[in-house]
Design an enzyme around this catalytic site. Structure first.
Site, mmCIF file in Angstrom:
data_model
loop_
_atom_site.group_PDB
_atom_site.id
_atom_site.type_symbol
_atom_site.label_atom_id
_atom_site.label_comp_id
_atom_site.label_asym_id
_atom_site.label_seq_id
_atom_site.Cartn_x
_atom_site.Cartn_y
_atom_site.Cartn_z
ATOM 1 N N ASP A 65 72.045 -7.062 -22.749
ATOM 2 C CA ASP A 65 71.030 -6.474 -23.654
ATOM 3 C C ASP A 65 70.878 -4.954 -23.605
ATOM 4 O OD1 ASP A 65 70.617 -9.141 -24.103
ATOM 5 O OD2 ASP A 65 68.506 -9.179 -23.535
ATOM 6 N N LYS A 123 71.345 -14.315 -28.407
ATOM 7 C CA LYS A 123 70.370 -15.256 -27.834
ATOM 8 C C LYS A 123 68.976 -14.932 -28.351
ATOM 9 C CE LYS A 123 69.961 -12.416 -23.728
ATOM 10 N NZ LYS A 123 68.587 -11.972 -24.002
ATOM 11 N N CYS A 141 65.791 -10.550 -18.516
ATOM 12 C CA CYS A 141 67.078 -11.131 -18.912
ATOM 13 C C CYS A 141 68.145 -11.016 -17.825
ATOM 14 C CB CYS A 141 67.546 -10.518 -20.223
ATOM 15 S SG CYS A 141 66.462 -11.029 -21.586
#
Ligand code: VGL
Ligand code: ZN
Length: 204
Positions: free
Chosen positions: A8, A106, A151
């Site tokens: 990310d 995601k 994450c």
């Protein structure tokens, strides 16, 4: 065989973004420097529809950073971020994304948030990354990116659960840090057998 998993590194998690991680952009250089040392490079991309239920704006009388109950348990509510197709959802322009071989999106299911690169937050719905890594004979992962306490942590814990050797590249991760969540993340990862490494040691 080892893989680099870059979590990310998107505009919304970097300074000036909708859910900025303090000094989040500092993970970019060490990540770029690691890329040439891996045969397998994977990136994740947080990728929400505008009506995603992890957004506080989609709940009545809820503010960002409060929690709510979802079908799978407690969920932190976030400012709107990484909306599909938005500039905030794009990878940071300084990140060498051209070298990535697989991009795992995601968080695209309205009712389920997805922190980990392997499982959504119901701990059951898969992203497909495990199948891909197995097909490429990967048994060891090196993780960099954002956010350390969400994450990145869940990616590391799930990778351990799936049996991978897991290395967290300490100088290539940064956290949001809510109520000690960074310290807690380090403790949980340590308990789970995650190894902590420095990028200079991975490169040599
Ligand atoms: C993340 C909160 C919400 C992350 C993603 O990348 O750590 N955190 N969505
Ligand atoms: Zn998100």
């Amino acid at each position: 065989m080892k893989a680099l998993v870059i979590v990310d590194i998107q505009n919304d998690f970097c300074p000036g973004g909708a859910l900025e991680v303090p000094n989040g952009d500092e993970v970019i250089k060490p990540t770029n420097d690691l890329i040439p040392h891996f045969d397998c490079v994977v990136q994740t991309q947080d990728w929400h529809p505008a009506d995603h239920l992890s957004f506080a704006s989609n709940h009545k009388q809820k503010e960002a950073f409060e929690t709510t109950e979802m079908e799978y348990g407690e969920q932190v509510l976030w400012p709107d971020h990484c909306v599909q197709g938005s500039t905030g959802a794009e990878f940071h322009p300084d990140l060498d994304s051209d070298s990535s071989q697989l991009i795992v999106r995601k968080g695209f299911r309205k009712h389920i948030d997805s922190y980990s690169a392997f499982f959504e937050n119901d701990q059951d719905t898969v992203t497909g990354l495990h199948g891909y890594l197995q097909a490429r004979n990967i048994d060891e992962v090196f993780i960099t990116g954002l956010a350390l306490d969400f994450c990145v942590k869940w990616t590391a814990l799930d990778a351990r659960k799936l049996g991978y050797t897991v290395n967290l590249v300490e100088d290539a991760v940064k956290g949001i840090d809510m109520d000690g969540s960074v310290d807690e993340a380090f403790e949980e990862m340590k308990q789970a057998g995650v190894q902590f490494v420095q990028s200079k040691d991975v490169r040599s």
